[in-house]
Design a protein around this motif. Structure first.
Motif, short mmCIF file in Angstrom:
data_model
loop_
_atom_site.label_atom_id
_atom_site.label_comp_id
_atom_site.label_asym_id
_atom_site.label_seq_id
_atom_site.Cartn_x
_atom_site.Cartn_y
_atom_site.Cartn_z
N GLU A 108 49.24 8.00 -88.79
CA GLU A 108 49.68 7.13 -89.88
C GLU A 108 48.62 6.10 -90.27
O GLU A 108 48.84 5.28 -91.15
CB GLU A 108 50.97 6.40 -89.47
CG GLU A 108 50.81 5.41 -88.33
CD GLU A 108 50.86 6.04 -86.96
OE1 GLU A 108 50.86 5.31 -85.95
OE2 GLU A 108 50.89 7.31 -86.89
N ASN A 109 47.45 6.16 -89.60
CA ASN A 109 46.38 5.20 -89.89
C ASN A 109 45.55 5.71 -91.06
O ASN A 109 44.74 6.62 -90.92
CB ASN A 109 45.49 5.01 -88.65
CG ASN A 109 44.40 3.98 -88.87
OD1 ASN A 109 44.11 3.57 -89.99
ND2 ASN A 109 43.78 3.55 -87.78
N HIS A 110 45.75 5.12 -92.22
CA HIS A 110 44.97 5.50 -93.40
C HIS A 110 43.94 4.45 -93.77
O HIS A 110 43.22 4.61 -94.75
CB HIS A 110 45.92 5.74 -94.58
CG HIS A 110 46.92 6.82 -94.33
ND1 HIS A 110 46.58 8.15 -94.20
CD2 HIS A 110 48.27 6.76 -94.14
CE1 HIS A 110 47.66 8.87 -93.96
NE2 HIS A 110 48.71 8.05 -93.92
N ARG A 111 43.88 3.38 -92.98
CA ARG A 111 42.93 2.31 -93.27
C ARG A 111 41.69 2.41 -92.39
O ARG A 111 40.72 1.69 -92.60
CB ARG A 111 43.61 0.96 -93.10
CG ARG A 111 44.88 0.82 -93.96
CD ARG A 111 45.40 -0.58 -93.95
NE ARG A 111 44.45 -1.51 -94.56
CZ ARG A 111 44.63 -2.83 -94.60
NH1 ARG A 111 45.71 -3.36 -94.06
NH2 ARG A 111 43.73 -3.61 -95.17
N GLY A 112 41.74 3.27 -91.35
CA GLY A 112 40.55 3.59 -90.59
C GLY A 112 40.17 2.59 -89.52
O GLY A 112 41.01 1.99 -88.86
N ILE A 113 38.88 2.40 -89.38
CA ILE A 113 38.29 1.57 -88.33
C ILE A 113 36.96 1.05 -88.83
O ILE A 113 36.32 1.66 -89.71
CB ILE A 113 38.10 2.38 -87.02
CG1 ILE A 113 37.54 1.49 -85.91
CG2 ILE A 113 37.18 3.58 -87.26
CD1 ILE A 113 37.40 2.19 -84.57
N ALA A 114 36.51 -0.05 -88.27
CA ALA A 114 35.17 -0.57 -88.55
C ALA A 114 34.50 -0.90 -87.23
O ALA A 114 35.13 -1.45 -86.32
CB ALA A 114 35.24 -1.81 -89.43
N PHE A 115 33.22 -0.54 -87.11
CA PHE A 115 32.44 -0.89 -85.93
C PHE A 115 31.56 -2.08 -86.26
O PHE A 115 30.99 -2.17 -87.36
CB PHE A 115 31.60 0.30 -85.47
CG PHE A 115 32.43 1.39 -84.86
CD1 PHE A 115 32.76 1.37 -83.52
CD2 PHE A 115 32.91 2.44 -85.64
CE1 PHE A 115 33.55 2.37 -82.96
CE2 PHE A 115 33.69 3.44 -85.10
CZ PHE A 115 34.02 3.40 -83.75
N TYR A 171 27.98 -10.97 -89.47
CA TYR A 171 27.85 -9.74 -88.71
C TYR A 171 27.77 -8.57 -89.70
O TYR A 171 27.87 -8.76 -90.92
CB TYR A 171 29.03 -9.55 -87.75
CG TYR A 171 30.39 -9.64 -88.39
CD1 TYR A 171 31.05 -8.50 -88.84
CD2 TYR A 171 31.03 -10.87 -88.55
CE1 TYR A 171 32.31 -8.58 -89.44
CE2 TYR A 171 32.28 -10.97 -89.14
CZ TYR A 171 32.91 -9.82 -89.58
OH TYR A 171 34.15 -9.90 -90.18
N CYS A 172 27.61 -7.37 -89.17
CA CYS A 172 27.57 -6.16 -89.99
C CYS A 172 28.74 -5.26 -89.61
O CYS A 172 29.16 -5.22 -88.45
CB CYS A 172 26.26 -5.40 -89.80
SG CYS A 172 24.79 -6.31 -90.30
N LEU A 173 29.25 -4.52 -90.60
CA LEU A 173 30.36 -3.59 -90.38
C LEU A 173 29.98 -2.19 -90.84
O LEU A 173 29.35 -2.02 -91.89
CB LEU A 173 31.60 -4.03 -91.16
CG LEU A 173 32.44 -5.19 -90.60
CD1 LEU A 173 33.61 -5.46 -91.54
CD2 LEU A 173 32.95 -4.87 -89.21
N VAL A 174 30.36 -1.21 -90.02
CA VAL A 174 30.32 0.20 -90.43
C VAL A 174 31.77 0.65 -90.50
O VAL A 174 32.43 0.85 -89.48
CB VAL A 174 29.52 1.05 -89.43
CG1 VAL A 174 29.54 2.51 -89.86
CG2 VAL A 174 28.08 0.55 -89.33
N GLN A 175 32.29 0.77 -91.72
CA GLN A 175 33.72 1.01 -91.94
C GLN A 175 33.97 2.48 -92.27
O GLN A 175 33.30 3.05 -93.12
CB GLN A 175 34.22 0.13 -93.09
CG GLN A 175 33.96 -1.35 -92.87
CD GLN A 175 34.31 -2.19 -94.08
OE1 GLN A 175 35.49 -2.31 -94.44
NE2 GLN A 175 33.30 -2.77 -94.72
N LEU A 176 34.96 3.06 -91.59
CA LEU A 176 35.36 4.44 -91.83
C LEU A 176 36.79 4.44 -92.36
O LEU A 176 37.71 3.98 -91.65
CB LEU A 176 35.28 5.27 -90.55
CG LEU A 176 33.88 5.55 -89.98
CD1 LEU A 176 33.34 4.36 -89.20
CD2 LEU A 176 33.91 6.79 -89.09
N GLU A 177 36.99 4.94 -93.56
CA GLU A 177 38.32 4.98 -94.16
C GLU A 177 38.70 6.43 -94.45
O GLU A 177 38.05 7.10 -95.25
CB GLU A 177 38.34 4.17 -95.45
CG GLU A 177 38.09 2.68 -95.25
CD GLU A 177 38.24 1.89 -96.53
OE1 GLU A 177 38.55 2.51 -97.57
OE2 GLU A 177 38.03 0.67 -96.50
#
Length: 751
Positions: free
Chosen positions: A178-185, A195-201
């Motif tokens: 149900e996670n459609h918003r993903g994750i960010a490293f 900071y920096c973000l690598v976001q996966l959606e």
């Protein structure tokens, strides 16, 4: 009455004195001191294993880890916590921070998979900077542990702080269905606003890199890809200077992003969007591996952060426990006032460091502790330790797939050997000994070959010149070095980096011979076949030619030796597990190949199944020793043009192969007159043994024990005192790292 009263008062004084606890005797005149511990395996609070007394400046030995225990005082005043680090200076020079780089293999790597943690617990080393700290716990899923991060209305941000500067984070993770918003490293974290973000959606399927500066997000790049939910995914994120490199799903998507500013090598972690769940199966963190002069290393005798006891008795202040340090650059936070504590640091000083920097006999290393602001702590007693190089110690890093690399003996008795200074700086070094191998120094380092990475090297000594063939991944280079008996240019490089051939090598295996007219024939591996090229006496290399282009099997592991009348004997490995032999004639043609053996194994680990070849001139006999998949060494011989003799087992002990990706048997072969010697590393013990064939192959004798042997190479020569020896250098257990090369001799007179 008066005298009775005086006597009573005197008696009371004696009783009070006897009953009052006397302060402990302070060997350091009440001042904080230090003590050096030579027993690296001693427990943190052991009373034994010291190299000397309190505040004694003892000698320490190159490439042998030791520990320094400091007393540290905090005066009366604020009790706020502080951290400390270790510094050194060489020969009264500039103070330098001591970094954490392990020994003998200088890895900076942490891996966590949560298998050993109980469900419901949190892993150590992680801190929450945003969100509910209770929503990061280990769970059991399909009988496997995973780390589950769950957010509510507020996003969840967790960071991991490595004990050294980290440049890479990698993870195996799974987004809930149900996670459609993903994750960010998170990388390059300075504070919650920078900071920096690598976001996966997963919806719509994008990877976005953004830079948050003072709380304002700036999107740098965005790429489209498939990001599935409910399945395990993999990502690697590496930072270097101003670049972020991303590898998603094993090269399915690669990204390279450049920022306007340098990226801090600090905390790394992840961000869970609001109302989302993510499972993690694995994290790993990498830092840039280096091999400095001196470094803090891992000490397996205790856990980092373990509390210390009051052992040193130098300071007179009350004791408050400090800690033992292990592979970390800063102490844990230490609080208190008007107290003293003890801190123990595991350290190694190397013989050779990156850049071929050398620590020499008699160098003095002084140590001190400072706080995070760089303030020295003002101890009256700081250790100033003198370096000693054990006799026979070489240090440095072995050639990965060596042919004959020495020790070569010049006509004046000097010995020469080829190696690298460190695993992290693969420079070409020629080292020399003038005292029968007891001490070694690099020669002409300012003019060494530019071609780095000694993946495969073979050499021959002819008169006063060492001829060298050197294969790297895409080329083969030729170098020469003039020994100390050269009449005009002693101990200098002559030819460097001359191109002998260009091939793409699946693995590096090279061999060479120098013919009587000065021409050179080099054999080396390509993607499937052995290739060769010829250098004319005038110095011109021929075009690259291929051996048996249309014949199977494919080949590897060539070994060549010069025989009578400039005939070259060549033996090599076939990728179907066979061993082959043929001759290369002076007219440039090959004789038909002859199969010597089968059953050598079919993996890349067996490419170097054939040991360096031997030739007995007055018999016109070539000796081929090889390792089969059973682990045993065997030998066959060819006399004149006759077929190979029957196979004879050299040893029934299993010999190690492919130690540290060397792609070869851990063994060497040498000859003295008509007696053949095999020197090898036993697979079970990793010790070095030797045998010879005088009267048939004899039971092996133990030569070097209590090591984790990986390589051994040597030569037979006569010392100045008339003793005939096989002098050899071996790696005693560096695991492909640095600092474990040592010299030894096998005396042949009388065996």
């Amino acid at each position: 009455m008066k005298y009775n009263l005086i006597f009573a008062l005197f008696l009371m004084t004696l009783l009070l004195t006897a009953c009052t606890k006397q302060p402990a005797k302070m060997d350091g005149r009440g001042k904080p001191g230090f003590r050096v511990r030579s027993d690296f395996a001693a427990t943190l609070n052991s009373e034994v294993g010291w190299a000397g007394a309190l505040n004694e400046n003892v000698p320490i030995y190159a490439d042998q880890p030791f520990r320094i225990r400091f007393e540290l005082e905090r005066p009366a005043g604020p009790t706020s916590g502080r951290q400390f680090r270790l510094q050194y200076r060489l020969n009264s020079g500039v103070w330098t921070n001591v970094e954490a780089h392990d020994f003998p293999h200088p890895e900076r790597y942490i891996s966590m998979n949560f298998k050993q943690l109980e469900a419901g617990t949190q892993p150590e080393g992680w801190t929450v900077v945003k969100g509910n700290s209770s929503e990061l716990v280990v769970v059991t899923d399909n009988h496997q542990n995973a780390l589950r991060a769950k957010s509510d209305k507020e996003p969840l941000v967790w960071l991991f702080t490595p004990p050294w500067e980290a440049t890479e984070i990698a993870s195996q993770f799974r987004l809930a269905p149900e996670n459609h918003r993903g994750i960010a490293f998170v990388v390059g974290y300075a504070d919650i606003s920078n900071y920096c973000l690598v976001q996966l959606e997963p919806t719509p399927g994008t990877i976005r890199v953004s830079h948050i500066i003072d709380g304002i997000e700036r999107i740098l790049v965005e790429r489209t890809t498939v990001i599935t939910t409910g399945q395990w995914l993999e990502i690697e994120i590496e930072t270097e200077n101003r670049r972020i490199e991303i590898n998603f799903q094993n090269d399915m998507l690669e990204m390279d992003v450049k920022l306007d500013t340098d990226i801090p090598h600090s905390k790394l972690g992840f961000q869970v969007p609001s109302n989302s769940t993510i499972d993690f199966r694995k994290f790993s963190f990498n830092g840039e591996a280096k091999t400095p002069r001196i470094s803090i290393v891992t000490c397996p005798a205790y856990e980092h952060g373990m509390s210390t006891n009051d052992l040193l008795k130098g300071s007179a202040a009350p004791f408050q426990a400090g800690t033992g340090i292990s592979f970390v650059e800063f102490t844990p936070v230490w609080s208190g006032a008007n107290v003293h504590g003890e801190f123990e640091w595991p350290v190694v000083i190397r013989r050779f460091a990156d850049g071929a920097v050398t620590n020499n006999e008699g160098d003095t290393f002084e140590f001190r502790m400072i706080d995070t602001e760089g303030t020295a702590l003002g101890n009256e007693h700081n250790p100033a330790l003198r370096l000693s190089i054990p006799l026979g110690h070489v240090g440095g890093t072995f050639v990965e797939t060596p042919g004959r690399i020495g020790p070569w003996q010049a006509s004046n008795g000097n010995l020469y050997f080829i190696m690298e200074p460190t695993e992290t700086d693969n420079m070409f070094m020629m080292i020399k000994s003038t005292d029968n191998g007891r001490t070694w120094y690099e020669m002409d380092g300012a003019n060494r070959p530019r071609t780095n990475d000694l993946e495969s090297v073979d050499s021959r000594l002819l008169d006063n010149t060492i001829h060298i063939i050197h294969q790297v991944t895409q080329s083969v280079r030729y170098h020469t070095f003039r020994t100390s008996d050269h009449p005009t240019h002693p101990d200098t490089w002559a030819i460097r980096d001359e191109l002998a051939g260009s091939v793409n090598a699946i693995a590096q295996n090279a061999s060479m011979v120098v013919r009587s007219d000065g021409s050179i024939v080099a054999f080396y591996l390509g993607t499937e076949k052995i290739h060769y090229s010829i250098r004319s006496p005038e110095g011109t290399w021929s075009q690259v030619k291929t051996l048996d282009l249309d014949l199977q099997p494919n080949q590897a592991g060539p070994q060549a030796v010069l025989g009578a009348n400039d005939i070259i004997h060549l033996a090599y490995y076939g990728t179907d597990g066979t061993i082959w032999y043929r001759r290369f004639l002076p007219d440039g043609t090959f004789t038909s190949r002859q199969q010597v053996a089968t059953g050598a194994g079919t993996s890349r680990a067996e490419y170097g199944a054939v040991l360096p070849l031997l030739f007995i001139p007055h018999k016109n006999e070539v000796v081929i020793i090889y390792r089969l998949l059973s682990g045993n060494l065997w030998e066959r011989r060819i006399v004149n043009d006759a077929p190979p003799t029957d196979a004879v087992m050299v040893t029934d002990l299993r010999v190690v192969t492919d130690a540290v990706d060397s792609h070869q048997a851990g063994a060497d072969a040498a000859i003295d007159g008509e007696t053949v010697y095999a020197i090898f590393i036993a697979e079970s013990s990793r010790s070095i043994l030797s045998t010879h064939d005088n009267g048939g192959w004899q039971p092996p004798k133990l030569r070097v024990d209590n090591i984790l042997g990986s390589w051994v190479r040597g030569n037979v020569y006569t010392r100045k005192d008339g003793m005939r020896v096989y002098g050899y250098i071996y790696d005693a257990g560096s695991d492909g790292g640095t600092g474990m090369n040592r010299f030894s001799e096998l005396v042949l007179n009388g065996r």
